[in-house]
Design an enzyme around this catalytic site. Structure first.
Site, PDB file in Angstrom:
ATOM      1  N   ASP A 128       0.687  -1.141   0.142  1.00  0.00           N
ATOM      2  CA  ASP A 128      -0.004  -0.085  -0.030  1.00  0.00           C
ATOM      3  C   ASP A 128       0.883   1.389   0.110  1.00  0.00           C
ATOM      4  OD1 ASP A 128      -2.131  -1.786   0.353  1.00  0.00           O
ATOM      5  OD2 ASP A 128      -1.972  -1.626   2.543  1.00  0.00           O
TER       6      ASP A 128
HETATM    7  N1  URA Z   1      -1.116  -5.955   3.791  1.00  0.00           N
HETATM    8  C1  URA Z   1      -1.558  -4.878   4.073  1.00  0.00           C
HETATM    9  O1  URA Z   1      -2.770  -4.502   4.419  1.00  0.00           O
HETATM   10  N2  URA Z   1      -1.010  -3.791   3.362  1.00  0.00           N
HETATM   11  C2  URA Z   1       0.088  -3.922   2.724  1.00  0.00           C
HETATM   12  O2  URA Z   1       0.945  -2.930   2.131  1.00  0.00           O
HETATM   13  C3  URA Z   1       0.828  -5.199   2.733  1.00  0.00           C
HETATM   14  C4  URA Z   1      -0.069  -6.379   3.408  1.00  0.00           C
END
Ligand code: URA
Length: 237
Positions: A106
């Protein structure tokens, strides 16, 4: 392989642009400018072939494998919607040769991100069948408790999933610090799992994929090439 083709495969533009780069004296071999784009490099010398473009050192790589220490505020997309792109953090030659993210983090998640132009490698590491543990450090909004840790270990139901999703391990490192290892790479997986367990992720950092950990030497925003030993570590659980 001739120099023009080498430059082309390494992301220095079209064949014509690569020819021009050489003709303009911008490419050197062993420190000496080489203006002949037809200069041939024997295939056994190719794996260790080094050259310089505008003074920057490069080594021929048949495939590119990189590790990036992703900072917050970068999207794992070539065409980011609201933030900068992680592709702004690597040389344009690597983007040109087709390097892509191996799974996504993310925009607000930090830590270890792999990139490669080896389609089979990208596919293998993002396939749901390939169970590679990914270790995250999550800072939670509320103090962690045993019920939350048990729920994460035993499995939680995520919206849209028919089966519960369990962490390989869930260890409390501090009052609000959780080390979570998961096998899958589902959308927002860690945030959704922690929410399903009754808490909330405020910060998320990926520390390790398989046996490959993010080293302290790689500062946030920096990248490095992965060598064969790194790739072997990645494959270790
Ligand atoms: N899980 C998440 O919620 N976000 C990420 O970026 C990676 C794994």
């Amino acid at each position: 392989m001739d120099l023009e083709r080498i430059l082309f495969t390494q992301g220095f533009g079209s064949r014509r642009q690569c020819r021009a780069l050489v003709a303009d004296g911008r490419v050197s071999i062993a420190g000496l400018p080489c203006t002949n784009a037809a200069t041939d490099i024997a295939s056994d010398a190719l794996p260790s072939f080094e050259f310089q473009v505008d003074g920057t050192e490069w080594r021929y790589r048949e495939k590119a494998y990189l590790a990036l220490n992703k900072p917050p505020g970068y999207e794992c997309s070539r065409e980011p919607q609201h933030h900068l792109s992680v592709f702004h953090l690597i040389p344009p030659q690597l983007t040109e040769r087709g390097v892509q993210c191996v799974g996504r983090l993310d925009q607000d998640t930090t830590g270890l991100l792999l990139l490669s132009d080896d389609g089979a490698f990208v596919h293998a590491f993002t396939s749901p069948k390939r169970k590679v543990p990914k270790v995250y450090l999550a800072t939670t909004r509320h103090p962690l408790d045993d019920a939350q840790l048990s729920a994460l270990r035993n499995g939680v139901f995520l919206h849209g999933e028919s089966q519960p999703v369990a962490a390989v391990s869930a260890e409390q490192r501090d009052e609000r610090q959780l080390e979570l290892s998961v096998l899958e790479g589902k959308y927002h997986q860690v945030k959704r799992m922690v929410a399903a367990a009754g808490n909330r992720v405020e910060n998320l950092h990926r520390e390790r994929i398989g046996g490959l950990a993010l080293s302290d030497e790689l500062a946030e925003g920096q990248w490095r090439w992965l060598d064969d030993a790194d790739l072997a570590m990645l494959r270790q659980g």
